[in-house]
Design an enzyme around this catalytic site. Structure first.
Site, PDB file in Angstrom:
ATOM      1  N   ASN A 244      44.170 -38.448  14.653  1.00  9.05           N
ATOM      2  CA  ASN A 244      45.314 -38.014  15.470  1.00  9.05           C
ATOM      3  C   ASN A 244      45.816 -39.144  16.379  1.00  9.05           C
ATOM      4  OD1 ASN A 244      43.342 -38.212  17.418  1.00  9.05           O
ATOM      5  ND2 ASN A 244      43.474 -36.085  18.107  1.00  9.05           N
TER       6      ASN A 244
ATOM      7  N   HIS B  82      44.050 -41.020  18.384  1.00  5.43           N
ATOM      8  CA  HIS B  82      43.362 -41.257  19.673  1.00  5.43           C
ATOM      9  C   HIS B  82      42.640 -42.602  19.640  1.00  5.43           C
ATOM     10  CE1 HIS B  82      39.429 -38.931  18.365  1.00  5.43           C
ATOM     11  NE2 HIS B  82      39.273 -40.216  18.145  1.00  5.43           N
TER      12      HIS B  82
ATOM     13  N   GLU C  33      43.305 -38.493  23.938  1.00  7.82           N
ATOM     14  CA  GLU C  33      43.894 -37.630  22.918  1.00  7.82           C
ATOM     15  C   GLU C  33      45.407 -37.534  23.117  1.00  7.82           C
ATOM     16  OE1 GLU C  33      41.955 -36.804  20.572  1.00  7.82           O
ATOM     17  OE2 GLU C  33      40.345 -35.434  21.130  1.00  7.82           O
TER      18      GLU C  33
HETATM   19  C1  F6R Z   1      34.199 -43.664  19.545  1.00  5.41           C
HETATM   20  C2  F6R Z   1      35.607 -43.456  19.864  1.00  5.41           C
HETATM   21  C3  F6R Z   1      36.535 -42.788  18.909  1.00  5.41           C
HETATM   22  C4  F6R Z   1      36.333 -43.209  17.463  1.00  5.41           C
HETATM   23  C5  F6R Z   1      37.326 -42.504  16.554  1.00  5.41           C
HETATM   24  C6  F6R Z   1      37.111 -42.863  15.088  1.00  5.41           C
HETATM   25  O1  F6R Z   1      33.532 -44.340  20.606  1.00  5.41           O
HETATM   26  O2  F6R Z   1      36.012 -43.823  20.923  1.00  5.41           O
HETATM   27  O3  F6R Z   1      37.853 -43.047  19.308  1.00  5.41           O
HETATM   28  O4  F6R Z   1      36.503 -44.610  17.363  1.00  5.41           O
HETATM   29  O5  F6R Z   1      37.195 -41.127  16.701  1.00  5.41           O
HETATM   30  O6  F6R Z   1      35.862 -42.392  14.664  1.00  5.41           O
HETATM   31  P1  F6R Z   1      35.260 -42.804  13.249  1.00  5.41           P
HETATM   32  O7  F6R Z   1      35.018 -44.255  13.302  1.00  5.41           O
HETATM   33  O8  F6R Z   1      33.972 -42.021  13.154  1.00  5.41           O
HETATM   34  O9  F6R Z   1      36.269 -42.420  12.215  1.00  5.41           O
END
Ligand code: F6R
Length: 249
Positions: A136, A138, A143
């Site tokens: 999304n 973030h 968010e």
């Molecule tokens: C983790 C964080 C999140 C992740 C994001 C992607 O510390 O801040 O923003 O980087 O949710 O997560 P993955 O890499 O598991 O797809």
């Protein structure tokens, strides 16, 4: 933004590791901003190998992680503190006292956030920050919302994010509903940023990040305003980009 496209996650992670190794060889006292999640795991494995072979040392390095679940103790199996120990800190020669993660048990998250930003400032600011990307759009746990926060702060996780992270917990009900995260300002103050994303599930968010309008509804789009961002993606994550002339590295 400098966008580099790779044939797969492994090639992307190798390149990210090279950027980190260059950073640590240039400045062994670097302050690193770190992320959890699936995306940086191979990068961390490459850094562990480089540390074991003597190419780099973490002995004078300081780290700040982006975020932690609220209500989750550091020794909880799914805490980000534990993730970092397991995937990086326990395998390198870093002084654990120089590793920082917001406290998931903070009684006063506003104070915890302000103290965390102050610690980053006192360390001289983040030299190199790695970011993963939410489906999304973030970054950290900033968010999509009507407005975004500058400071490290407590935040509600969206349903999308809780669903995406349910794979690490037994069920969606067990995924915490709140987290403490660096704010967009905390992230944007890093001197250099590397954003990594792979897979089709990130394709829309990458298009919003790189080519979309700057909007609080796609927090990663704010990175367009940062002077030194390198976006590392694989072909699948780049599949929604309108600009199609990327060489595959
Ligand atoms: C983790 C964080 C999140 C992740 C994001 C992607 O510390 O801040 O923003 O980087 O949710 O997560 P993955 O890499 O598991 O797809």
């Amino acid at each position: 933004m400098n966008v580099l496209m790779f044939k797969d996650h492994e090639a992307m992670s190798r390149y990210a590791a090279k950027l980190f190794i260059d950073q640590l060889q240039t400045d062994p006292q670097s302050v690193l901003g770190l992320a959890t999640g699936s995306t940086p795991i191979e990068l961390y494995q490459a850094l562990i190998r480089a540390n074991k072979s003597g190419e780099i040392t973490f002995k004078d390095v300081t780290t700040f992680n982006l975020d932690e679940y609220l209500g989750v103790a550091a020794d909880h199996p799914e805490s980000y503190a534990r993730f970092m120990r397991e995937h990086l800190f326990d395998a390198i020669d870093i002084d654990q006292a120089n590793t920082h993660i917001p406290s998931g048990l903070a009684i006063d998250p506003v104070k915890e956030g302000a103290d965390y930003d102050e610690k980053i400032r006192q360390a001289g600011g983040i030299d190199l920050q790695v970011l993963g990307l939410g489906g999304n759009a973030h970054v950290g746990f900033n968010e999509p919302a009507e407005s975004l926060s500058n400071q490290t702060h407590a935040t509600q996780l969206t349903q999308d994010t809780r669903e995406a992270n349910a794979r690490f917990f037994g069920s969606i009900e067990e995924v915490p509903t709140e987290a403490i995260t660096m704010g967009m300002g905390s992230i944007m103050r890093a001197k250099k940023i590397i954003l990594m994303a792979s897979g089709q599930a990130k394709a829309k968010a990458i298009q919003q990040t790189v080519e979309g309008p700057i909007t609080t509804q796609a927090p990663s789009s704010l990175l367009q305003l940062h002077p030194d961002v390198t976006v590392l993606i694989d072909e699948a994550a780049g599949s929604n980009l309108k600009e199609t002339s990327y060489e595959i590295l």
